[in-house]
Design a protein around this motif. Sequence first.
Motif, PDB file in Angstrom:
ATOM      1  N   ARG A 355       0.831  -1.212   0.000  1.00  0.00           N
ATOM      2  CA  ARG A 355       0.000   0.000   0.000  1.00  0.00           C
ATOM      3  C   ARG A 355       0.866   1.263   0.000  1.00  0.00           C
ATOM      4  O   ARG A 355       0.543   2.246  -0.667  1.00  0.00           O
ATOM      5  CB  ARG A 355      -0.929   0.009   1.220  1.00  0.00           C
ATOM      6  CG  ARG A 355      -2.097  -0.968   1.095  1.00  0.00           C
ATOM      7  CD  ARG A 355      -3.038  -0.887   2.275  1.00  0.00           C
ATOM      8  NE  ARG A 355      -3.783   0.366   2.282  1.00  0.00           N
ATOM      9  CZ  ARG A 355      -4.584   0.734   3.278  1.00  0.00           C
ATOM     10  NH1 ARG A 355      -4.735  -0.043   4.330  1.00  0.00           N
ATOM     11  NH2 ARG A 355      -5.230   1.878   3.222  1.00  0.00           N
ATOM     12  N   LEU A 356       1.983   1.239   0.728  1.00  0.00           N
ATOM     13  CA  LEU A 356       2.882   2.398   0.757  1.00  0.00           C
ATOM     14  C   LEU A 356       3.496   2.643  -0.619  1.00  0.00           C
ATOM     15  O   LEU A 356       3.602   3.777  -1.071  1.00  0.00           O
ATOM     16  CB  LEU A 356       4.000   2.186   1.785  1.00  0.00           C
ATOM     17  CG  LEU A 356       3.623   2.384   3.259  1.00  0.00           C
ATOM     18  CD1 LEU A 356       4.739   1.885   4.162  1.00  0.00           C
ATOM     19  CD2 LEU A 356       3.327   3.843   3.561  1.00  0.00           C
ATOM     20  N   GLU A 357       3.893   1.545  -1.292  1.00  0.00           N
ATOM     21  CA  GLU A 357       4.549   1.691  -2.594  1.00  0.00           C
ATOM     22  C   GLU A 357       3.553   2.049  -3.699  1.00  0.00           C
ATOM     23  O   GLU A 357       3.857   2.843  -4.577  1.00  0.00           O
ATOM     24  CB  GLU A 357       5.312   0.401  -2.937  1.00  0.00           C
ATOM     25  CG  GLU A 357       6.552   0.223  -2.050  1.00  0.00           C
ATOM     26  CD  GLU A 357       7.371  -1.005  -2.387  1.00  0.00           C
ATOM     27  OE1 GLU A 357       6.826  -1.912  -3.039  1.00  0.00           O
ATOM     28  OE2 GLU A 357       8.545  -1.062  -1.983  1.00  0.00           O
ATOM     29  N   ASP A 358       2.330   1.445  -3.637  1.00  0.00           N
ATOM     30  CA  ASP A 358       1.346   1.677  -4.708  1.00  0.00           C
ATOM     31  C   ASP A 358       0.549   2.965  -4.511  1.00  0.00           C
ATOM     32  O   ASP A 358       0.413   3.779  -5.421  1.00  0.00           O
ATOM     33  CB  ASP A 358       0.374   0.491  -4.804  1.00  0.00           C
ATOM     34  CG  ASP A 358       1.080  -0.792  -5.227  1.00  0.00           C
ATOM     35  OD1 ASP A 358       2.266  -0.703  -5.593  1.00  0.00           O
ATOM     36  OD2 ASP A 358       0.455  -1.867  -5.171  1.00  0.00           O
ATOM     37  N   GLU A 359      -0.002   3.142  -3.280  1.00  0.00           N
ATOM     38  CA  GLU A 359      -0.898   4.283  -3.036  1.00  0.00           C
ATOM     39  C   GLU A 359      -0.112   5.570  -2.773  1.00  0.00           C
ATOM     40  O   GLU A 359      -0.505   6.648  -3.193  1.00  0.00           O
ATOM     41  CB  GLU A 359      -1.815   3.995  -1.844  1.00  0.00           C
ATOM     42  CG  GLU A 359      -2.788   2.844  -2.076  1.00  0.00           C
ATOM     43  CD  GLU A 359      -3.528   2.432  -0.797  1.00  0.00           C
ATOM     44  OE1 GLU A 359      -3.636   3.269   0.116  1.00  0.00           O
ATOM     45  OE2 GLU A 359      -3.973   1.273  -0.716  1.00  0.00           O
ATOM     46  N   ALA A 360       1.011   5.440  -2.031  1.00  0.00           N
ATOM     47  CA  ALA A 360       1.754   6.630  -1.624  1.00  0.00           C
ATOM     48  C   ALA A 360       2.947   6.911  -2.530  1.00  0.00           C
ATOM     49  O   ALA A 360       3.565   7.963  -2.422  1.00  0.00           O
ATOM     50  CB  ALA A 360       2.227   6.468  -0.182  1.00  0.00           C
ATOM     51  N   ASP A 361       3.292   5.939  -3.394  1.00  0.00           N
ATOM     52  CA  ASP A 361       4.404   6.101  -4.339  1.00  0.00           C
ATOM     53  C   ASP A 361       5.722   6.395  -3.613  1.00  0.00           C
ATOM     54  O   ASP A 361       6.441   7.332  -3.946  1.00  0.00           O
ATOM     55  CB  ASP A 361       4.075   7.207  -5.353  1.00  0.00           C
ATOM     56  CG  ASP A 361       5.014   7.153  -6.566  1.00  0.00           C
ATOM     57  OD1 ASP A 361       5.504   6.047  -6.858  1.00  0.00           O
ATOM     58  OD2 ASP A 361       5.260   8.201  -7.175  1.00  0.00           O
ATOM     59  N   VAL A 362       6.009   5.590  -2.560  1.00  0.00           N
ATOM     60  CA  VAL A 362       7.271   5.718  -1.821  1.00  0.00           C
ATOM     61  C   VAL A 362       8.107   4.474  -2.105  1.00  0.00           C
ATOM     62  O   VAL A 362       7.627   3.350  -1.930  1.00  0.00           O
ATOM     63  CB  VAL A 362       7.011   5.828  -0.293  1.00  0.00           C
ATOM     64  CG1 VAL A 362       8.325   5.942   0.462  1.00  0.00           C
ATOM     65  CG2 VAL A 362       6.129   7.022   0.020  1.00  0.00           C
ATOM     66  N   ASP A 363       9.356   4.662  -2.547  1.00  0.00           N
ATOM     67  CA  ASP A 363      10.257   3.523  -2.781  1.00  0.00           C
ATOM     68  C   ASP A 363      10.950   3.168  -1.473  1.00  0.00           C
ATOM     69  O   ASP A 363      11.585   4.033  -0.850  1.00  0.00           O
ATOM     70  CB  ASP A 363      11.304   3.873  -3.847  1.00  0.00           C
ATOM     71  CG  ASP A 363      10.665   4.000  -5.226  1.00  0.00           C
ATOM     72  OD1 ASP A 363       9.732   3.231  -5.501  1.00  0.00           O
ATOM     73  OD2 ASP A 363      11.089   4.871  -6.010  1.00  0.00           O
ATOM     74  N   LEU A 364      10.818   1.903  -1.064  1.00  0.00           N
ATOM     75  CA  LEU A 364      11.298   1.487   0.269  1.00  0.00           C
ATOM     76  C   LEU A 364      12.385   0.433   0.199  1.00  0.00           C
ATOM     77  O   LEU A 364      12.420  -0.381  -0.721  1.00  0.00           O
ATOM     78  CB  LEU A 364      10.130   0.885   1.068  1.00  0.00           C
ATOM     79  CG  LEU A 364       8.974   1.791   1.454  1.00  0.00           C
ATOM     80  CD1 LEU A 364       7.839   0.958   2.006  1.00  0.00           C
ATOM     81  CD2 LEU A 364       9.418   2.805   2.482  1.00  0.00           C
ATOM     82  N   ILE A 365      13.263   0.453   1.214  1.00  0.00           N
ATOM     83  CA  ILE A 365      14.111  -0.699   1.513  1.00  0.00           C
ATOM     84  C   ILE A 365      13.557  -1.278   2.803  1.00  0.00           C
ATOM     85  O   ILE A 365      13.380  -0.557   3.793  1.00  0.00           O
ATOM     86  CB  ILE A 365      15.588  -0.291   1.707  1.00  0.00           C
ATOM     87  CG1 ILE A 365      16.244  -0.010   0.356  1.00  0.00           C
ATOM     88  CG2 ILE A 365      16.364  -1.388   2.430  1.00  0.00           C
ATOM     89  CD1 ILE A 365      17.699   0.364   0.424  1.00  0.00           C
ATOM     90  N   GLN A 366      13.243  -2.549   2.784  1.00  0.00           N
ATOM     91  CA  GLN A 366      12.648  -3.188   3.959  1.00  0.00           C
ATOM     92  C   GLN A 366      13.618  -4.234   4.500  1.00  0.00           C
ATOM     93  O   GLN A 366      14.117  -5.069   3.758  1.00  0.00           O
ATOM     94  CB  GLN A 366      11.331  -3.849   3.541  1.00  0.00           C
ATOM     95  CG  GLN A 366      10.653  -4.596   4.656  1.00  0.00           C
ATOM     96  CD  GLN A 366       9.570  -5.501   4.092  1.00  0.00           C
ATOM     97  OE1 GLN A 366       8.894  -5.155   3.141  1.00  0.00           O
ATOM     98  NE2 GLN A 366       9.430  -6.668   4.674  1.00  0.00           N
TER      99      GLN A 366
END
Length: 600
Positions: A355-366
Motif C-alpha cells: 500500500r505504501l509503494e502503490d498508493e503513496a508512491d514511496v520507494d522502500l528498503i525493507q
Amino acid sequence: MKPEFIRNFSIIAHIDHGKSTLSDQLLLKSGAITEREFHGQILDDLDVERERGITVKARAVAIHCQYQGQTYELNFIDTPGHVDFHYEVSRSLAACEGALLVVDAFQGVQAQTVANAYAAIEANLEIIPVINKIDLPVTRIPEVKEEIENVVGLDASSALEVSAKSGIGIEECIAAIIERIPAPKGDPNAPLKALVFDSKYDHYRGVITYIRVMEGTLRKRDRIRFMRGGTVHDVIEVGQFRPHMQETEQLGPGQAGYVVTGVKVLGNIHVGDTITLQAEPAAQALPGYKQPKQMVFCGMYPIDATDFEKLRDELDKMALNDAAFSFTPETSDALGFGFRCGFLGMLHMEIIQQRLEDEADVDLIQTAPNVTYEIVRRGGTVQQIDNPVDVPDAGEIEEFREPIAKVNFIVPSTNIGTIMQLCEERRGIYRSTEYLGPDRAQLTYELPLAEIIFDMHDKLKSATRGYGTMDYEVIGFRAADLVKLDVLVKGTLVEALATIVHRSMADRRGRALVKKLKEEIPKHQFEVALQAAIGARVIARETISALRKNVTAKCYGGDITRKRKLLSKQKEGKKRMKQFGQVEIPQKAFLSVLEAGKDE
C-alpha cells in the motif's frame, strides 16, 4: 429510524468462503447496487484487495429492506478472513448484535472459521450459520452441518443454505437476519455515546471517522467531543455507507455511519474512542477496544533520503486507517534514517508495504522481519526486544525468552504424519489430535512464533496439497537457548542484517545466509569478505572476488616486464579501493535473511 427496525451484524468466515460475494448479493437484493456492479466485489475497494483477491479492511454498509410490509435497516460489516487481520474482525464484532458465520459447502469448517466463531461467541452475539456455495458440483452439506455442531458447538439444524454467486437463498437469509438477530438497545434522547470503530484520511475533507451510535442522536452542526482525545469539533457532515458515502440528517441509536469534522491533525482520532456532545456530555466513556499487540517488526527506509518526511506522513495516515500498525523512528549506519514498524503478521507486513509503494508512491528498503523477544538481565529487569540490534552482550543476559504460539492445524487425516514431522523440525510441542470426521483432523501444537511466521503457511499448503489450514494465537514467552547472529560485510557490522536464532541452528543459518548474500551482492572492483558471527566468534565466511579488468589485453607479445608492471599497478589500485571503497548492498540482500531460513 426506530432501533427496533435496525439490525447490526458482521459477516465472518475463513478465507475464500464467500463473505464479500454474499455482501454484494445483499446489496444487490436491496437495490443498493446494480447487476453490473455485483460482479466486481464492490466492497473490496483497495487496489491491494482487488490485486490479491482478499479482503484486508472491514467495510460497514447500511441497506434498507422490505419485510412483511415494514422497512428495516440492515447495517452489516464485511470482514477479512486471514489470521493476520483477526483484529479487524474483533473490532467489527464489538459494533454488532449478531453475525453470519459463512462456511463453504465443500471445504467445511476451517481454522479461521473456528477462531472467528469463538470471537463472536465471546462477544455474546447471535450467530446464524450459513452454508455457502451449495451450487458447487460436489458438496458435503450433511457432513458440514455435523462439523459446525461438533467443532464450533452451534446448532446447525436451522443453518441457511445459500449460493452467494447465483443468488440462491438470499431472501431467506435476509428474513433470518431480521427474525433471529436482536434489535439494538438505546435511548435516542439520552446523552450521546458513539463508538469510533475505524477512520481514514481524505485529502480534501480531513479525517473521516466511522462510528456506531450506542445512545443518543448525532446531528449535523452539533458540537462534539472525543472523550479520550479531549478535542472538541463541529460536525460538518454525518452520513451512512450505502455502499458509497451518502449524507443523512442524523444518526440514532443502533445506526452505523460516518462523521466529518474537518480534523487535519491525525493524532486527535483514536479507534475505540467515544464521541459525545460538548453541551450535554455522557458521564462515562464506552469500554472501547483492547490494544492489539504487534508481534512482527521490520525496518522501513526510503531509498531516497529526501523522502523521509513524506514516508512519515504516509505512515501516519496508514496508522490512522489501521489501528494494528505502529511505527517509531530509527537510524542505521547502512541505510540512514527510517522507521521501525510493527505488524500482526507477515501478510499484514506485505500489505502495508504494498500500500505504501502503490498508493503513496514511496520507494522502500525493507529489512528482514523478526518477532518480539524478552530478555531477563542480570539485575532481574525484563526487557522487550523487537530489534536484534538492541540485544545486550551475552554476559548481561540471565534468560532469553521467545514468544510461543498455540497453533491449530485442520488437515486431511492422511497428512497428519507430515505435519507432525514439520512441527518437530521447528521445535514444536505436541498437545492434541481431534478427529473432525473420517477424513479430517485437528492437530494442536505449541510452536515458537519465529518458526511459524516466515514460511509455515507455505510449507503447510505444500504438504497438504492446499487442503490444510492453520490458525494461531500467542500464549506467552518461554526461555530458550537463543543467540544474536551478526553479519559483517568487508569487516563492517551491518545492523540491518542481524537476526536472532536458536543456538542449535546458528551454524547452519549462518552458512546459508552468507551463501545467499554472495549471490545477491554484486561484484565490486575489490574483494568483499562476508562473515556470519556470534559475538566475537566467526562461524561462516564467503568471499566475493573482485571484478577484474583485463589491463594486459592491449599487450601483444613483447617483454613480460611490461605486463607485470601493469598488473602490479592494478594491484596497488585495488588495495587502495579495498581500503576506502564502499560496498553497495541491494534491497534483495536484506530479505536474504528470510531466504536463508527457508533454504536450511
